[in-house]
Every structure is written in C-alpha cells, then in structure tokens.
Write an enzyme that holds these catalytic residues in place. Structure first.
Site, short mmCIF file in Angstrom:
data_model
loop_
_atom_site.label_atom_id
_atom_site.label_comp_id
_atom_site.label_asym_id
_atom_site.label_seq_id
_atom_site.Cartn_x
_atom_site.Cartn_y
_atom_site.Cartn_z
N TYR A 110 84.47 -47.51 124.84
CA TYR A 110 84.71 -46.07 124.84
C TYR A 110 86.18 -45.70 125.01
CZ TYR A 110 79.71 -45.38 124.50
OH TYR A 110 78.41 -45.39 124.05
N ASN B 110 70.98 -40.95 125.85
CA ASN B 110 70.29 -40.59 124.61
C ASN B 110 69.01 -39.83 124.92
OD1 ASN B 110 72.11 -41.71 122.81
ND2 ASN B 110 70.98 -43.60 122.53
N HIS C 288 82.72 -41.57 128.54
CA HIS C 288 82.87 -43.00 128.80
C HIS C 288 81.91 -43.39 129.93
CE1 HIS C 288 84.34 -46.89 129.53
NE2 HIS C 288 85.62 -46.71 129.30
N HIS D 118 77.76 -40.94 116.47
CA HIS D 118 77.65 -39.65 117.16
C HIS D 118 78.70 -38.65 116.65
CE1 HIS D 118 74.79 -41.12 120.28
NE2 HIS D 118 75.40 -42.27 120.05
FE1 HDE Z 1 77.63 -45.37 122.37
N1 HDE Z 1 79.45 -45.12 121.48
N2 HDE Z 1 77.79 -47.36 122.10
N3 HDE Z 1 75.73 -45.64 123.06
N4 HDE Z 1 77.40 -43.40 122.54
C1 HDE Z 1 80.05 -43.94 121.26
O1 HDE Z 1 82.30 -43.49 121.75
C2 HDE Z 1 78.92 -48.02 121.78
C3 HDE Z 1 75.09 -46.83 123.25
C4 HDE Z 1 76.38 -42.75 123.14
O2 HDE Z 1 79.16 -37.07 122.65
C5 HDE Z 1 81.47 -44.10 120.79
O3 HDE Z 1 83.54 -41.61 122.01
C6 HDE Z 1 78.72 -49.46 121.86
C7 HDE Z 1 73.89 -46.65 124.02
C8 HDE Z 1 76.57 -41.32 123.04
O4 HDE Z 1 81.15 -37.95 122.43
C9 HDE Z 1 81.68 -45.62 120.78
C10 HDE Z 1 77.39 -49.62 122.23
C11 HDE Z 1 73.83 -45.32 124.29
C12 HDE Z 1 77.79 -41.16 122.38
C13 HDE Z 1 80.33 -46.11 121.24
C14 HDE Z 1 76.82 -48.30 122.38
C15 HDE Z 1 74.98 -44.71 123.69
C16 HDE Z 1 78.29 -42.48 122.09
C17 HDE Z 1 81.80 -43.38 119.52
C18 HDE Z 1 76.64 -50.92 122.43
C19 HDE Z 1 72.74 -44.58 125.07
C20 HDE Z 1 78.45 -39.86 122.00
C21 HDE Z 1 82.61 -42.16 119.92
C22 HDE Z 1 77.27 -51.81 123.32
C23 HDE Z 1 72.72 -44.92 126.47
C24 HDE Z 1 79.42 -39.39 123.03
C25 HDE Z 1 82.87 -42.34 121.31
C26 HDE Z 1 79.95 -38.03 122.68
C27 HDE Z 1 79.51 -42.73 121.46
C28 HDE Z 1 80.10 -47.42 121.41
C29 HDE Z 1 75.46 -48.10 122.72
C30 HDE Z 1 75.21 -43.29 123.77
C31 HDE Z 1 82.13 -46.22 119.48
C32 HDE Z 1 79.74 -50.50 121.56
C33 HDE Z 1 72.91 -47.74 124.45
C34 HDE Z 1 75.65 -40.23 123.54
O5 HDE Z 1 82.65 -45.99 121.71
#
Ligand code: HDE
Length: 714
Positions: A365, A151, A342, A78
């Site tokens: 997060y 999402n 988060h 993202h």
């Molecule tokens: Fe994320 N995801 N994600 N994700 N995600 C991040 O956090 C992660 C997942 C989502 O506009 C990171 O601050 C893991 C699902 C959005 O700043 C990180 C897993 C969904 C955004 C991270 C998932 C999301 C992130 C990277 C599986 C939809 C952007 C930067 C366990 C429900 C937030 C940050 C923004 C961002 C980890 C799965 C949505 C690395 C480990 C499912 C919208 O922490």
C-alpha cells in the site's frame, strides 16, 4: 458600506471577506495560479484578430499545462470508488481487550472518511459490475490514523500475497484486446480460478447476490484477516471486524444489474450522494469476533487463513459502536481519489496477525501510493493528514508542504533540544505484540491451509433456495462466456468438491457432465512433486449451516430511502396518488411521478401534478417498487403506452413490490402479470389496507420466489 457575509475561498481554505475581492461583493475574481487577476478567459493572445497565437500567452499556457497534467494513475485495483465523511461512536469501552483510545472512551466521536469501491474495473466503469466491493475506513484518531481496509465479503480468493498479481492480471481485461471491462466473465479469470482450488469459498460469495448490492449503504463490511487487539497489560486477543448495515443487506437481480450498468452506471455513487444530501445518513454498526490466544487452534481451520471465516455460531459478533456517514466530499479528486489507505496505518492496541496475505499487503500500500500520488509526501495531502501533529526527521521530497524550521533533522540530537523524542519514554507509542517466532525459513503453505472446500460448502448450504438458484445462474452465466471448453470442465470439476447438486446444475446449463477434478487440483506443482499432505482436501466444517451467511435472514423492517415509482397520466386519481405519496414519504421513502411527458399532468379533478420523469428517461431498474394510483383516463393512456407496460413487467420480473388501487388494476391486467396467481408482493387494496400492505411489501425488498413460478419476457 455595511459588513458583508464571509465566504470560504476554495483555493486556500482560508476565510476571506468578499469585500477583499469585489466592491459590490458579487464574487471572487478569476486569477492565474500566481494570483494575477485575469481579464479575459475567452480569448487567447493573438497577433491581430485572426492570429497567429502568440507563444507569449503565459495565461493560456498555464491553463493548458495544468489541464494536460490533470490525470494521475488510477488505482491498480479498486479504481472505481465513492466516498463520504462521517464519524464513529463507541457503545461500550473495549479496554479489556484493546488500549486503542478510540475504542476505550465512549465520549469520543472519531472523524472518519470511508471509501467504497469495485475491484476489477477502471475509474469510469459501472458501479453494478459483479464484483467484490472495497470498504475502507480511515479513522482520524487522537493517536494517529487507523485504517480498516476491508471488503464486503469476509474471505478472499487467495491465501498468499504471492498470488495477488496473478489473480488481478487474470480478472482484469485481457491484455491483447483490453476486453471485457469490469467483468470476471472471461477466459483468463476462470482459467486461473479453475487452477486455484483455494478460491472456491470466495467464488461462492462472488457468484452470490452479495456481488451486486442494491446500495453501498446496504452491504456488510469485513476486515477479512484476523487481527490482534492488545490491551494495556500487553495481552492479545485475535479479532475479526464486521460492519453491519442498519438498513439490512440487499441486492439487485443480475438482469437488473446489467440494465443499470447501461441506464445509470453511477447508480451506487448517486445513491450514496443523494442519501447523504437528503439527510438519510448511512449507518453501520461495528462488530468484533474475539478469540483468546489459547483458543487459536480450537477451530477446524486456521485463523491465519484468509479464505476462512469464523461462523457466528462459534464466536458471536459483539456489536461495539456505530459508523455514520453525514457529509459528501467537497471535491472528488482531492478527497476520494487522493485518499491513501494502508492496512499498516495502525494505532497502539491493534496489531497484525501472521496471515500471509495481510503480511504482503503491508508492503503494497505504501509502494502503490508512491506511483499513484507521486511522492513520499502523500501523507501531507489534506485528506490523508492525521488530526494530531506529525513530528519526525523525514525531510524534503516532491511537493513537500511542511516547512520544517528546526536546524536538526536527525535523532539523537542536542541542537534541537533532543526533539522529537521517542514516545517509549512514557510508553505512549506503538509497540508490536511480543510474538515468539522460532522457525526455519521456508517457502511453503501450512498444512492447516489445505482444506479448500468445507467453508464453500457451508456457504452454499446456508443459502435459501432462491439464493442457491442465483449462484447456479451466475456460474452458468460466467462460465457460459468462457470460450475454452476445458476451463469450463475444470471449473465444474472443482464445484463437485463444493456440492454435487450445484456442480450438476451448472454442468447442465453448460451442456456438459460434471466430473470430479483431475488430481492434483493445484496445478502449479507437478503431480509427483506434490507431497500428499499439501494437496487440497475437503475438511469437515464445524457447523453445517450459518444463518448470518444468508441475505434472506437480513433485517426487513424499513422502507427508508427506497425509491418508489408512481405511474400516472392525465386523469389520474389524484387523491390516491397524494395519500400514498404522503404515507411513503412519511416513512422516509422517495417518490417519483413518472408520466408520458415531462411538465404537469392533470388529475381527474383538475389539479396539476408535477411530473418527475417521463418514460423516455425513466427505467424500472433504478426503482424498488411501483405504485399505480388509478383513474380511468390515466389507465387508458398508460395501457396504450408500451414503455409503461414494459416498466411494470420489468419490475415484476425483478421481483419488486407492485401496488395498485382497484381502479389501477386495469393497467396491471394489461401487463404480463397473471392477476389470478395472487403473487406475493402484488397488492391490490384500498385506503389504509393498501398503505399497510404496500409498505410491508416494500420493506421485504424482493419476492425472489416469483422467479421460479413465472418467467416474464421483459
Ligand atoms: Fe488491496 N490493494 N491488496 N485488498 N485493497 C489496494 O492500494 C493488495 C486485499 C483493498 O479505497 C491497492 O491504494 C495486495 C484484501 C481495498 O483506496 C494496492 C493484496 C483486501 C482497497 C492493493 C491485496 C483488500 C485496496 C490499490 C494481496 C480486503 C481500496 C490502490 C496481498 C481485506 C482502498 C491502493 C481505497 C487497494 C494491494 C488484497 C482491500 C495495490 C498486494 C485481502 C478496499 O496496494
């Protein structure tokens, strides 16, 4: 001297009178970061006019040092995002289900900051990549910040957080050559997916046009996981969150998306920015699907499985409020880049479910903010601060902003009068839902997660014919870019479990024959060690079709914020140009006049008309519709202009509304459009009939059925 107007000082956020800075009130003085006024911002300090430069030049060194450290690590996923401020208003109290204050009181207007993003690409990548879009909402509530980090698709690729780094490594540019940027069409992604049958439902969504939205303002949002609402009495309901865009859900064509990526890679960012600047504030309604505790097991799938949605036919979406975005950020870095979302930023009344993907996210997060923003004090950055006071005994660390004054930084204490107190005294604080867990420690997937295909089939079956064709083409494109034949074969094998027709059509495009997948489909476990019950299966979906899954059924009642290109040259019929412009702008659309050169063109009656773009910079792919006002001289000039013909052909190819006055028809005749075919969305009319028919056609957004009828080489 008279009192001068006051102006905010951007560095400090404090309001200062201009007189404090200058005698004539012209502007602020340039200073160093220590507040020292700088006389010369053009030249470094040298020994003589021709140097050398002196190490002593602390002004130069401060400026360059700061510049050297301007970048922070981009988000691992993202990274590319755009954001805006706004507010959330509740339609009706949800107190029956949740005690969350902002979902109880309809008088509260909760401030929000919303960030949209793509997943795979770097910060500078194209907005139009085929990808999932992030839809993160930070609610600044009276009970602390609540983040709904979702999402634009309601399901996810994987079921367990353990697989997330693998998924992301597979989709990111390949490690040996860092190719391709922001694209899933490459070997490693499809290698992984072809071994991951649980991803098939999500693959249907990502291969659909949902992955190439027309605008961030025209896409849905989903919380994805099942969460819990907890009411005052401690009763829990399962809840799924939905954002429904007021302008409907619309997409672009894949060929168009690829073109936009070159012509205007900031297309979505620009669109969001301009809509807000022009006062056309983007809006979404918040919907919830509520499931009673006792109904947890009544569906044919597990509510904790993030690769499943609850069909709206089974549990309707209850609309409970509206989100409006009405202010662009002042500074991209300070706000859009530094915002830290988060899923664990909760308020009382909302809680997690045990979805194993969500549970893993709860760790990730905070951890990622530590490396990205560099300090456990990231919550003190202005965009991340709650609107309520923060009191605790956490102290110090890099870049600490708070100046904690008390002598105590521990609890319990008497020296600090016992402060800060636990909120439990008045039962005002957060309490986790009292869920009974009585289990063995086990590293395994629940059997109830093993149906990997029935909802992929449900999604495919719910699409219109044109949408199905787009999914087939997307899979042909993506797998066509894969170099290793075995990966293509394995993928087509998995598609046979979704729909045989789909698999056969994709196989045909790839020049192979679709064969059922080799067992076991889950390749991470050796065949003889996989217990039978834990093999992927195709279950039976509770519904065969779901209307809400097809974009064809979206609202098509508005042309607000649509971009319309008027093609004109000297001698244009000024009356028809002006009248159509007035009609469309009156309904909230944006009109741009495109002509062979910039400056002004002269209408047939000699009036000067300002040109917005020349054919050199204009491109049809960033417009929603085309109008040709006519006028013989103008038509002759445009017929000789290859770029004008290309513009029309391309708009036709991308199934857009095209209209002309009878005298404008000459230009359409010179294009590839077959005027005898009487295509839907190609309008030749006069006066009011023309206005009406064109407006209706623009609101339809696209006439996808044209694609099958006729191919245009644009
Ligand atoms: Fe994320 N995801 N994600 N994700 N995600 C991040 O956090 C992660 C997942 C989502 O506009 C990171 O601050 C893991 C699902 C959005 O700043 C990180 C897993 C969904 C955004 C991270 C998932 C999301 C992130 C990277 C599986 C939809 C952007 C930067 C366990 C429900 C937030 C940050 C923004 C961002 C980890 C799965 C949505 C690395 C480990 C499912 C919208 O922490």
């Amino acid at each position: 001297m008279a009192k001068k107007a006051v102006k905010p000082n951007n560095e400090t956020g404090k309001i200062k009178s201009l007189e404090q800075f200058t005698e004539n009130g012209a502007d602020e003085f340039l200073t160093t970061n220590q507040g020292l006024r700088i006389n010369d911002n053009q030249n470094s300090l040298k020994a003589g006019e021709r140097g050398a430069t002196l190490l002593e030049d602390f002004i130069l060194r401060e400026k360059i040092t700061h510049f050297d450290h301007e970048r922070i690590p981009e988000r691992i996923v993202h990274a590319r995002g755009s954001a805006a401020h706004g507010h959330f208003e509740l339609y009706e109290s949800m107190s029956k289900y949740t005690k969350a204050g902002f979902l109880n009181d309809t008088k509260i207007k909760t401030p929000v900051f919303v960030r949209f993003s793509t997943v795979a690409g770097s910060r500078g990548s194209s907005d139009l990549a085929r990808d999932v879009r992030g839809f993160s909402v930070k609610f600044y509530t009276q009970e602390g910040n609540y983040d709904l980090v979702g999402n634009n698709m309601p399901v996810f690729f994987i079921q367990d957080a353990m697989k997330f780094p693998d998924l992301i490594h597979a989709v990111k540019p390949e490690p040996h050559n860092e190719i391709p940027q922001a694209a899933s069409a490459h070997d490693t992604f499809w290698d992984f997916i072809s071994l991951m049958p649980e991803s098939m439902h999500m693959i249907m969504w990502v291969m659909s046009d949902r992955a190439i939205p027309r605008s961030l303002r025209m896409m849905e949002g989903f919380g994805v996981h099942t969460f819990r609402f907890i009411n005052e009495k401690g009763k829990s309901h399962f809840v799924k969150f939905h954002w429904k865009p007021v302008l409907g859900v619309h997409s672009v064509a894949w060929d168009e998306a690829q073109n936009i990526s070159g012509k205007d890679p900031d297309f979505h960012r620009r669109d969001l920015w301009e809509a807000i600047e022009s006062g056309a504030f983007p809006e979404w309604e918040l919907g919830v699907q509520l499931v009673e505790e006792k109904d947890e097991f009544k569906f044919g799938f597990d509510l904790l499985d993030p690769t499943k949605l609850i069909p709206e036919e089974l549990v309707p979406v209850k609309i409970i409020g509206k989100l409006t975005l009405n202010r662009n950020p002042d500074n991209f870095f300070a706000e859009t880049e530094q915002v830290a979302f988060h899923p664990g930023h909760l308020v009382p009344g909302i809680d997690f479910s045990n979805d194993p993907l969500l549970q893993g996210r709860l760790f990730s997060y905070t951890d990622t903010q530590l490396s990205r923003l560099g300090s456990p004090n990231f919550h003190e950055i202005p965009i991340n601060r709650p609107i309520v006071d923060v009191h605790n005994n956490q102290r110090d660390g890099h870049m600490r902003q708070a100046i904690n004054k008390s002598k105590t930084s521990y609890e319990p204490n008497t020296l600090g009068g016992g402060c800060p107190f636990q909120a439990m005294m008045k039962n005002m604080g957060f309490t986790s839902f009292l869920e009974r867990i009585d289990a063995k420690k086990i590293r395994n997937r629940s059997k109830s997660f093993m149906d990997h295909f029935s909802q992929a089939t449900l999604f495919f079956n719910s699409q219109s014919n044109e949408e199905k064709a787009h999914i087939i083409n997307a899979l042909r494109f993506e797998l066509g870019k894969v170099q290793v034949p075995e990966i293509r074969e394995r993928m087509v094998g998995l598609l046979t479990q979704v729909d045989n027709g789909l698999a056969n059509k994709v196989a045909e495009g790839l020049g192979i024959v679709a064969k059922a997948p080799v067992q076991p489909m889950n390749h991470s476990v050796p065949a003889d060690e996989t217990p039978k019950d834990y093999q992927p299966v195709k279950g039976k979906s509770s519904v065969d079709r779901s209307e809400a899954l097809s974009m064809k059924n979206t609202i098509k009642n508005s042309i607000a914020t649509r971009r319309i290109a008027f093609l004109a040259a000297d001698g244009v019929d000024g009356a028809s140009l002006e009248s159509m412009k007035k009609t469309l702008e009156g309904k909230g659309a944006t009109v741009k006049i495109i002509a062979p050169k910039l400056g002004f063109i002269k209408s047939a009656t000699g009036n000067a008309i300002k040109v917005d773009e020349s054919f050199l910079t204009a491109t049809s792919v960033v417009y929603d519709a085309v109008f040709i006002p006519g006028g013989k001289e103008s038509m002759d000039a445009l017929t000789r202009e290859a770029d004008a013909l290309h513009f029309i052909n391309e708009a036709y190819k991308h199934c857009k509304a095209i209209a002309a006055t009878p005298s404008g028809e000459a230009l359409l005749k010179a294009s590839y459009i077959n005027m005898d075919a009487k295509d839907e969305g190609v309008v030749i009319e006069k006066n009011e009939k023309l206005d009406k028919a064109f407006t209706k056609a623009i609101a339809q957004h696209r006439f996808w059925e044209r694609e099958a009828a006729r191919k245009v080489p644009a």
